[in-house]
Write a protein that holds these residues in place. Structure first.
Motif, short mmCIF file in Angstrom:
data_model
loop_
_atom_site.label_atom_id
_atom_site.label_comp_id
_atom_site.label_asym_id
_atom_site.label_seq_id
_atom_site.Cartn_x
_atom_site.Cartn_y
_atom_site.Cartn_z
N ALA A 1 93.32 -31.86 10.33
CA ALA A 1 93.51 -33.31 10.41
C ALA A 1 92.39 -33.96 11.21
O ALA A 1 91.84 -33.36 12.13
CB ALA A 1 94.86 -33.61 11.06
N SER A 2 92.09 -35.19 10.87
CA SER A 2 91.07 -35.94 11.62
C SER A 2 91.62 -36.30 13.00
O SER A 2 92.84 -36.31 13.20
CB SER A 2 90.69 -37.22 10.87
N GLY B 1 96.23 -38.69 16.48
CA GLY B 1 96.60 -39.66 17.49
C GLY B 1 95.49 -40.23 18.33
O GLY B 1 95.74 -41.00 19.26
N SER B 2 94.23 -39.89 18.06
CA SER B 2 93.12 -40.46 18.81
C SER B 2 92.74 -41.80 18.21
O SER B 2 92.09 -41.87 17.18
CB SER B 2 91.90 -39.52 18.78
N LEU B 3 93.18 -42.85 18.84
CA LEU B 3 92.92 -44.19 18.32
C LEU B 3 91.70 -44.85 18.97
O LEU B 3 91.19 -45.83 18.47
CB LEU B 3 94.16 -45.08 18.52
N ASN B 4 91.24 -44.30 20.10
CA ASN B 4 90.13 -44.93 20.80
C ASN B 4 88.85 -44.10 20.80
O ASN B 4 87.87 -44.46 21.42
CB ASN B 4 90.55 -45.23 22.25
N GLY B 5 88.85 -42.96 20.13
CA GLY B 5 87.64 -42.14 20.04
C GLY B 5 87.33 -41.35 21.30
O GLY B 5 86.25 -40.79 21.42
N CYS C 1 88.47 -36.37 20.66
CA CYS C 1 88.11 -36.13 19.26
C CYS C 1 87.69 -34.71 18.97
O CYS C 1 86.68 -34.49 18.29
CB CYS C 1 86.99 -37.08 18.85
N PRO C 2 88.41 -33.68 19.44
CA PRO C 2 88.02 -32.34 19.02
C PRO C 2 88.09 -32.25 17.51
O PRO C 2 88.93 -32.89 16.88
CB PRO C 2 89.04 -31.42 19.70
N ASP C 3 87.19 -31.48 16.92
CA ASP C 3 87.12 -31.43 15.46
C ASP C 3 86.48 -30.11 15.05
O ASP C 3 85.74 -29.50 15.83
CB ASP C 3 86.27 -32.58 14.94
N ILE C 4 86.76 -29.67 13.83
CA ILE C 4 86.18 -28.44 13.28
C ILE C 4 85.64 -28.75 11.89
O ILE C 4 86.33 -29.38 11.08
CB ILE C 4 87.25 -27.32 13.19
N PHE C 5 84.42 -28.31 11.63
CA PHE C 5 83.76 -28.58 10.36
C PHE C 5 83.21 -27.29 9.76
O PHE C 5 82.71 -26.43 10.47
CB PHE C 5 82.59 -29.55 10.55
N GLU C 6 83.28 -27.19 8.43
CA GLU C 6 82.61 -26.11 7.73
C GLU C 6 81.23 -26.60 7.34
O GLU C 6 81.06 -27.74 6.90
CB GLU C 6 83.39 -25.71 6.48
N LEU C 7 80.22 -25.75 7.52
CA LEU C 7 78.84 -26.11 7.24
C LEU C 7 78.39 -25.53 5.90
O LEU C 7 78.98 -24.58 5.38
CB LEU C 7 77.93 -25.60 8.36
N SER C 8 77.34 -26.09 5.37
CA SER C 8 76.82 -25.67 4.06
C SER C 8 76.37 -24.21 4.04
O SER C 8 76.34 -23.58 2.99
CB SER C 8 75.67 -26.59 3.63
N THR D 1 94.42 -29.03 17.29
CA THR D 1 93.29 -29.10 16.37
C THR D 1 93.15 -27.80 15.58
O THR D 1 93.01 -27.82 14.36
CB THR D 1 91.99 -29.38 17.14
N LEU D 2 93.21 -26.68 16.28
CA LEU D 2 93.04 -25.39 15.60
C LEU D 2 94.24 -25.05 14.72
O LEU D 2 94.06 -24.59 13.58
CB LEU D 2 92.80 -24.28 16.63
N VAL D 3 95.44 -25.30 15.19
CA VAL D 3 96.63 -25.02 14.40
C VAL D 3 96.63 -25.84 13.12
O VAL D 3 96.94 -25.33 12.04
CB VAL D 3 97.91 -25.25 15.22
N ARG D 4 96.26 -27.11 13.22
CA ARG D 4 96.24 -27.95 12.02
C ARG D 4 95.09 -27.61 11.08
O ARG D 4 95.12 -27.96 9.91
CB ARG D 4 96.22 -29.42 12.42
N ALA D 5 94.07 -26.91 11.58
CA ALA D 5 92.95 -26.47 10.74
C ALA D 5 93.23 -25.12 10.06
O ALA D 5 92.56 -24.76 9.11
CB ALA D 5 91.69 -26.36 11.57
#
Length: 78
Positions: free
Chosen positions: A9-10, A15-19, A22-29, A67-71
């Motif tokens: 999830a983003s 629940g981050s409304l103010n930025g 913002c922990p996040d996980i991305f897959e790279l090319s 973040t990790l559980v939802r990923a």
């Protein structure tokens, strides 16, 4: 190298409304993953187990459990 997709999830969906949280996980090319998290190298470097190592250019980053559980569903098995 480019970001292909977000895993989980983003921050806004979590629940981050103010930025500010913002922990996040991305897959790279190239098949690797990139994370946005809280830098914690100084706090955790001495806590690494004896068989773990960290190069000078590497950092220890904390990603929230949510973040990790939802990923999890988006992480490939292989």
């Amino acid at each position: 190298m480019k970001i292909v997709r977000r895993l989980g999830a983003s921050p806004r969906e979590r629940g981050s409304l103010n930025g500010e949280t913002c922990p996040d996980i991305f897959e790279l090319s190239d098949g690797n993953f990139a994370v946005i998290g809280t830098e914690a190298t100084a706090a955790l470097d001495k806590e690494l187990p004896p068989d773990a190592g960290r190069a000078d250019y590497e950092r220890i980053v904390i990603v929230s459990r949510e973040t990790l559980v939802r990923a999890k569903a988006d992480i490939p098995d292989a």
